[in-house]
Design a protein around this motif. Structure first.
Motif: not given
Length: 155
Positions: A38-40, A35-36, A137-138, A131, A133-134, A42
């Motif tokens: 994937e988010v990264g 997930r990290a 990253l944001q 969440d 971690y997301e 984006k």
């Protein structure tokens, strides 16, 4: 060049999914790392995920961040509450770091209420599960993009 963010996880986080799921949830470390990444992607970040049960290895990785790393997401696990070495490494490298904890460390045992990472971190996220971690990253993506602390940004 794509900014690099290290996602570093400390001791026992390799046991996620089976270790106290009532506290840490059912996601595995592999789930969190996927997930990290994937988010990264984006957010326009290259996310490099690593985990170690060894304090010195974490210190080595933090020191390596001096060259070419734009930010660190750090869940130091139990080392959060004990490691002056990790504190000193973060201070020495000066890379923007967000401290993350899956559980709310302030609602747990008293020894978990003290963090050696927090005084160095640009922010702390605790108790929001994976969440966190997301969100970390944001925050780092905004800081990298705007060159300032996330809390000074406007919506």
């Amino acid at each position: 060049m794509t900014p690099i963010v290290l996602v570093l996880n400390g001791p026992n986080l390799n046991l996620l999914g089976s270790r106290e799921p009532q506290v840490y949830g059912s996601s595995t470390l592999a789930d969190i790392e996927a997930r990290a990444r994937e988010v990264g992607e984006k957010l326009g970040l290259h996310v490099d995920c690593r985990q170690s049960n060894h304090e010195g290895v974490l210190v080595d990785w933090i020191q390596e961040a001096r060259s070419g790393v734009s930010g660190i997401v750090l869940n130091a696990g139990a080392y959060t509450h004990t490691s002056v070495a990790i504190h000193d490494a973060l201070r020495a490298v000066g890379v923007p770091t967000v401290e993350v904890h899956l559980s709310n460390i302030h609602a747990r045992e008293a020894f978990r209420h003290t963090s050696f990472v927090s005084p160095i971190a640009i922010g702390v996220i605790a108790g929001l599960g994976v969440d966190g971690y997301e969100f970390a990253l944001q925050a780092l993506a905004r800081r990298i993009e705007h060159g300032r602390r996330p809390e000074t940004l406007t919506a």
